[in-house]
Design an enzyme around this catalytic site. Sequence first.
Site, PDB file in Angstrom:
ATOM      1  N   GLU A 110     -44.835  23.126  22.805  1.00  0.00           N
ATOM      2  CA  GLU A 110     -45.924  23.740  22.041  1.00  0.00           C
ATOM      3  C   GLU A 110     -46.922  24.442  22.950  1.00  0.00           C
ATOM      4  O   GLU A 110     -47.445  25.504  22.602  1.00  0.00           O
ATOM      5  CB  GLU A 110     -46.601  22.681  21.170  1.00  0.00           C
ATOM      6  CG  GLU A 110     -45.683  22.187  20.062  1.00  0.00           C
ATOM      7  CD  GLU A 110     -46.275  21.067  19.230  1.00  0.00           C
ATOM      8  OE1 GLU A 110     -46.195  21.153  18.004  1.00  0.00           O
ATOM      9  OE2 GLU A 110     -46.815  20.104  19.826  1.00  0.00           O
ATOM     10  N   GLU A 130     -39.703  15.413  18.162  1.00  0.00           N
ATOM     11  CA  GLU A 130     -40.607  14.452  17.532  1.00  0.00           C
ATOM     12  C   GLU A 130     -39.956  13.607  16.433  1.00  0.00           C
ATOM     13  O   GLU A 130     -40.212  12.395  16.357  1.00  0.00           O
ATOM     14  CB  GLU A 130     -41.845  15.172  16.977  1.00  0.00           C
ATOM     15  CG  GLU A 130     -42.910  15.503  18.012  1.00  0.00           C
ATOM     16  CD  GLU A 130     -42.673  16.804  18.737  1.00  0.00           C
ATOM     17  OE1 GLU A 130     -43.605  17.306  19.399  1.00  0.00           O
ATOM     18  OE2 GLU A 130     -41.529  17.341  18.668  1.00  0.00           O
TER      19      GLU A 130
END
Length: 259
Positions: A110, A130
């Site tokens: 990210e 995740e």
Amino acid sequence: MQFITVDHAGPVTTITLNRPEVMNAINIEMHHELQAAFDAFAADPDQFACVVTGAGDRAFCAGSDLKAAAAGGIPAAYPRNGYAGLIERFDCPKPFIAAVNGVALGGGFEVALACDIIVASDRASFGLPEPLVGAVALGGGLHRLARQMPLKQAMGAILASRRIGAEEGLRMGFVNEVVPAADLAAATQRWVDDIVRASPVAVRTSKAVVTRGLAEPSVESAMRHQKDYPEFVAWRASEDAREGPRAFAEKRKPNWTGR
């Protein structure tokens, strides 16, 4: 700074995530150090571009330090500009270049996606794993990946927690260049040199016009409104906007002030 290093070379800031023993995973303290470092870069009128990279040759950033989170709990809140002090830094038109030297996973991916340019080592890999630990990539990765590559490819990578190699990232469009690991620093410097030879005001304005224009409903709307964007207005009144034509007419190298 305990967990990052900040270096300056002329108008370029390099911020290095410096926890190679844990693949540069980000703990609570590191979030706040990064916020402070990016704040300083954004506020410094003499710094025109920022390189973000990781220490060592194994990782750019493996994301959040889950061991630290398990021991101390998930942060109640990230810094003002979000994860790593970068992923919600929507008000900084200066260019950010990610030099990805190894794995960029979860929050690390990210951070790279929040940069404007990604230069990757051929050893680099990317992913949003995740869901494998019961989490969701809420640091902008879901939104940016779906905008920076074809949607079906993005959904495949997200839903299957796929690891994407550097060459595949280049083909998919979110990586700008892939080079041998030994050449990463030199390749990154070439991108930096190409950026800082131009007017800093024009570069910042170009980034801002692209970003604001993407929020418009159409190209027609973007072109109609761009003259009212504050960065466009500032560029028209800038010294750099006058210096460029003047230097061209006088057949000399421009003396950019960034103002």
